[in-house]
Design a protein around this motif. Structure first.
Motif, PDB file in Angstrom:
ATOM      1  N   VAL A 122       0.850  -1.193   0.000  1.00 18.05           N
ATOM      2  CA  VAL A 122       0.000   0.000   0.000  1.00 18.05           C
ATOM      3  C   VAL A 122       0.884   1.239   0.000  1.00 18.05           C
ATOM      4  CG1 VAL A 122      -1.824   1.263   1.192  1.00 18.05           C
ATOM      5  CG2 VAL A 122      -1.790  -1.242   1.263  1.00 18.05           C
ATOM      6  N   VAL A 123       0.597   2.152  -0.920  1.00 19.62           N
ATOM      7  CA  VAL A 123       1.239   3.465  -0.978  1.00 19.62           C
ATOM      8  C   VAL A 123       0.244   4.482  -0.432  1.00 19.62           C
ATOM      9  CG1 VAL A 123       2.283   5.198  -2.467  1.00 19.62           C
ATOM     10  CG2 VAL A 123       2.585   2.766  -2.984  1.00 19.62           C
ATOM     11  N   ILE A 124       0.702   5.326   0.465  1.00 19.60           N
ATOM     12  CA  ILE A 124      -0.188   6.332   1.052  1.00 19.60           C
ATOM     13  C   ILE A 124      -0.587   7.320  -0.043  1.00 19.60           C
ATOM     14  CG2 ILE A 124      -0.453   8.088   2.809  1.00 19.60           C
ATOM     15  CD1 ILE A 124      -0.256   5.204   3.826  1.00 19.60           C
ATOM     16  N   SER A 125      -1.880   7.494  -0.212  1.00 18.04           N
ATOM     17  CA  SER A 125      -2.405   8.343  -1.286  1.00 18.04           C
ATOM     18  C   SER A 125      -2.187   9.819  -0.970  1.00 18.04           C
ATOM     19  CB  SER A 125      -3.895   8.061  -1.475  1.00 18.04           C
ATOM     20  OG  SER A 125      -4.445   8.886  -2.481  1.00 18.04           O
ATOM     21  N   GLY A 126      -1.872  10.612  -2.016  1.00 15.15           N
ATOM     22  CA  GLY A 126      -1.759  12.063  -1.884  1.00 15.15           C
ATOM     23  C   GLY A 126      -0.396  12.566  -1.477  1.00 15.15           C
ATOM     24  N   VAL A 127       0.592  11.652  -1.299  1.00 15.11           N
ATOM     25  CA  VAL A 127       1.928  12.083  -0.869  1.00 15.11           C
ATOM     26  C   VAL A 127       2.973  11.475  -1.792  1.00 15.11           C
ATOM     27  CG1 VAL A 127       1.120  12.223   1.514  1.00 15.11           C
ATOM     28  CG2 VAL A 127       2.310  10.174   0.734  1.00 15.11           C
ATOM     29  N   GLN A 128       4.145  12.067  -1.794  1.00 13.40           N
ATOM     30  CA  GLN A 128       5.305  11.551  -2.504  1.00 13.40           C
ATOM     31  C   GLN A 128       6.343  11.147  -1.470  1.00 13.40           C
ATOM     32  OE1 GLN A 128       5.928  11.104  -5.967  1.00 13.40           O
ATOM     33  NE2 GLN A 128       7.638   9.955  -5.047  1.00 13.40           N
ATOM     34  N   GLY A 129       6.625   9.848  -1.385  1.00  9.28           N
ATOM     35  CA  GLY A 129       7.563   9.351  -0.400  1.00  9.28           C
ATOM     36  C   GLY A 129       9.014   9.611  -0.789  1.00  9.28           C
ATOM     37  N   VAL A 130       9.899   9.291   0.137  1.00  4.79           N
ATOM     38  CA  VAL A 130      11.342   9.438  -0.069  1.00  4.79           C
ATOM     39  C   VAL A 130      11.924   8.048  -0.275  1.00  4.79           C
ATOM     40  CG1 VAL A 130      13.493  10.326   0.895  1.00  4.79           C
ATOM     41  CG2 VAL A 130      11.324  11.458   1.410  1.00  4.79           C
ATOM     42  N   ASP A 131      12.665   7.845  -1.368  1.00  5.79           N
ATOM     43  CA  ASP A 131      13.285   6.550  -1.605  1.00  5.79           C
ATOM     44  C   ASP A 131      14.265   6.219  -0.487  1.00  5.79           C
ATOM     45  OD1 ASP A 131      11.865   6.290  -3.934  1.00  5.79           O
ATOM     46  OD2 ASP A 131      13.470   7.120  -5.196  1.00  5.79           O
ATOM     47  N   VAL A 132      14.402   4.931  -0.229  1.00  6.11           N
ATOM     48  CA  VAL A 132      15.271   4.485   0.859  1.00  6.11           C
ATOM     49  C   VAL A 132      16.721   4.895   0.595  1.00  6.11           C
ATOM     50  CG1 VAL A 132      16.106   2.462   2.127  1.00  6.11           C
ATOM     51  CG2 VAL A 132      13.726   2.576   1.373  1.00  6.11           C
ATOM     52  N   ASP A 133      17.119   4.913  -0.687  1.00  7.92           N
ATOM     53  CA  ASP A 133      18.516   5.248  -1.015  1.00  7.92           C
ATOM     54  C   ASP A 133      18.749   6.753  -1.183  1.00  7.92           C
ATOM     55  OD1 ASP A 133      19.030   2.523  -1.049  1.00  7.92           O
ATOM     56  OD2 ASP A 133      18.593   2.340  -3.200  1.00  7.92           O
ATOM     57  N   SER A 134      17.739   7.567  -0.914  1.00  5.20           N
ATOM     58  CA  SER A 134      17.892   9.015  -1.123  1.00  5.20           C
ATOM     59  C   SER A 134      18.740   9.643  -0.030  1.00  5.20           C
ATOM     60  CB  SER A 134      16.516   9.687  -1.153  1.00  5.20           C
ATOM     61  OG  SER A 134      15.761   9.225  -2.249  1.00  5.20           O
ATOM     62  N   SER A 135      19.439  10.735  -0.387  1.00  7.73           N
ATOM     63  CA  SER A 135      20.229  11.524   0.563  1.00  7.73           C
ATOM     64  C   SER A 135      19.744  12.963   0.537  1.00  7.73           C
ATOM     65  CB  SER A 135      21.726  11.473   0.213  1.00  7.73           C
ATOM     66  OG  SER A 135      22.215  10.141   0.273  1.00  7.73           O
ATOM     67  N   CYS A 136      19.804  13.624   1.671  1.00  8.43           N
ATOM     68  CA  CYS A 136      19.377  15.012   1.770  1.00  8.43           C
ATOM     69  C   CYS A 136      20.567  15.847   2.254  1.00  8.43           C
ATOM     70  CB  CYS A 136      18.211  15.156   2.745  1.00  8.43           C
ATOM     71  SG  CYS A 136      16.719  14.242   2.244  1.00  8.43           S
ATOM     72  N   SER A 137      20.509  17.131   1.969  1.00 14.30           N
ATOM     73  CA  SER A 137      21.590  18.041   2.356  1.00 14.30           C
ATOM     74  C   SER A 137      21.009  19.216   3.127  1.00 14.30           C
ATOM     75  CB  SER A 137      22.334  18.543   1.115  1.00 14.30           C
ATOM     76  OG  SER A 137      23.351  19.456   1.480  1.00 14.30           O
ATOM     77  N   PHE A 138      21.641  19.499   4.262  1.00 15.12           N
ATOM     78  CA  PHE A 138      21.219  20.643   5.077  1.00 15.12           C
ATOM     79  C   PHE A 138      22.469  21.354   5.569  1.00 15.12           C
ATOM     80  CE2 PHE A 138      19.969  22.652   9.088  1.00 15.12           C
ATOM     81  CZ  PHE A 138      18.859  23.384   8.654  1.00 15.12           C
ATOM     82  N   GLN A 139      22.594  22.618   5.181  1.00 20.47           N
ATOM     83  CA  GLN A 139      23.752  23.424   5.543  1.00 20.47           C
ATOM     84  C   GLN A 139      25.063  22.690   5.198  1.00 20.47           C
ATOM     85  OE1 GLN A 139      23.345  24.564   9.664  1.00 20.47           O
ATOM     86  NE2 GLN A 139      21.566  25.910   9.241  1.00 20.47           N
ATOM     87  N   ASP A 140      25.095  22.222   3.955  1.00 24.33           N
ATOM     88  CA  ASP A 140      26.266  21.542   3.381  1.00 24.33           C
ATOM     89  C   ASP A 140      26.591  20.221   4.069  1.00 24.33           C
ATOM     90  OD1 ASP A 140      26.565  23.648   1.614  1.00 24.33           O
ATOM     91  OD2 ASP A 140      27.919  24.741   2.945  1.00 24.33           O
ATOM     92  N   VAL A 141      25.651  19.695   4.787  1.00 25.39           N
ATOM     93  CA  VAL A 141      25.833  18.379   5.419  1.00 25.39           C
ATOM     94  C   VAL A 141      24.859  17.402   4.758  1.00 25.39           C
ATOM     95  CG1 VAL A 141      25.707  17.044   7.561  1.00 25.39           C
ATOM     96  CG2 VAL A 141      26.566  19.405   7.587  1.00 25.39           C
ATOM     97  N   THR A 142      25.408  16.330   4.214  1.00 26.58           N
ATOM     98  CA  THR A 142      24.587  15.315   3.541  1.00 26.58           C
ATOM     99  C   THR A 142      24.324  14.167   4.505  1.00 26.58           C
ATOM    100  OG1 THR A 142      25.571  15.905   1.415  1.00 26.58           O
ATOM    101  CG2 THR A 142      24.435  13.782   1.566  1.00 26.58           C
ATOM    102  N   TRP A 143      23.131  13.693   4.496  1.00 28.73           N
ATOM    103  CA  TRP A 143      22.777  12.584   5.391  1.00 28.73           C
ATOM    104  C   TRP A 143      21.740  11.677   4.719  1.00 28.73           C
ATOM    105  CZ3 TRP A 143      17.719  12.621   7.762  1.00 28.73           C
ATOM    106  CH2 TRP A 143      16.960  13.777   7.485  1.00 28.73           C
ATOM    107  N   PRO A 144      21.658  10.393   5.084  1.00 26.04           N
ATOM    108  CA  PRO A 144      20.747   9.423   4.436  1.00 26.04           C
ATOM    109  C   PRO A 144      19.310   9.601   4.916  1.00 26.04           C
ATOM    110  CG  PRO A 144      21.988   8.338   6.160  1.00 26.04           C
ATOM    111  CD  PRO A 144      22.519   9.744   6.084  1.00 26.04           C
ATOM    112  N   CYS A 145      18.657  10.574   4.328  1.00 29.30           N
ATOM    113  CA  CYS A 145      17.294  10.883   4.792  1.00 29.30           C
ATOM    114  C   CYS A 145      16.286   9.798   4.416  1.00 29.30           C
ATOM    115  CB  CYS A 145      16.848  12.230   4.249  1.00 29.30           C
ATOM    116  SG  CYS A 145      16.884  12.349   2.455  1.00 29.30           S
TER     117      CYS A 145
END
Length: 223
Positions: A122-145
């Protein structure tokens, strides 16, 4: 003397014969006067086509109706409905008719907006999820979000049953459905905590704006 007796006997015989003749003779009624001035209307003969065919007895307790000529049967157009209330409505599609709200036990999150339970994906309707392998960056710091988002979803679920509006017998394919945990909408929780984004056509736009402003989830620092 003898002659008088013979004469009397003859008279009696004549009277008796007259009485018998009056009894056997029929009495005729007076005939009506015929008006010669009125024309005589001819009577049209009855043809075989106009003469109705009687019902036929084909068995001891069965009477068949008379045969009809198909050429004489006229098909009439159906009358329009009396009102729109009497019109038949098209049947609902099988999917729309069979979808129902069910409890899905022991859900396990496979991403930030998808889970598996009781053989369903089941995929939650109305939202876009984050892939498990995705990374995010905050203030030049990358982390496995992506991994952190899945872990946050699982931690919130804690194996509790979700109530989702799903069709029956769909086990091979992932479906998009609205779900709730108790009285909490799952999509609203994910977006407001920053673990998913709102789809442009969804209803969670304000929740995403709040999460961005608060730098929560994937919009904030590493967690």
């Amino acid at each position: 003397m003898l002659g008088s007796l013979l004469l009397l006997a003859g008279v009696l015989l004549i009277i008796q014969a007259g009485a018998l003749l009056s009894i056997d003779r029929p009495v005729l009624a007076p005939s009506k006067a015929v008006d010669d001035t009125q024309p005589i209307r001819p009577v049209a003969p009855v043809t075989d086509a106009q003469r109705p065919e009687p019902a036929r007895k084909v068995a001891q307790d069965l009477i068949a109706p008379p045969r009809l000529d198909p050429a004489e049967i006229e098909r009439a157009e159906p009358r329009p409905p009396l009102s729109e209330l009497g019109l038949a409505v098209p049947p609902k599609t099988p999917m729309a008719r069979d979808w129902r709200e069910v409890l899905l036990f022991r859900p396990i999150a496979t991403s930030s907006a998808m889970f598996e339970s009781m053989g369903r994906k089941v995929v939650i309707s109305g939202v876009q999820g984050v892939d498990v392998d995705s990374s995010c960056s905050f203030q030049d710091v990358t982390w496995p979000c992506g991994q952190r988002a899945r872990a946050a979803f699982n931690s919130w679920l804690r194996g509790r049953a979700l109530k989702c509006f799903v069709p029956p017998d769909v086990e091979r394919f992932a479906i998009a459905a609205t779900c709730s945990l108790g009285k909490q909408d799952v999509g609203a929780w994910l977006v407001s905590n920053g673990w998913a984004t709102a789809l442009p056509s969804g209803i969670y736009g304000k929740a995403e704006a709040t999460a961005r402003d608060a730098e929560m989830g994937i919009f904030g620092p590493a967690q």
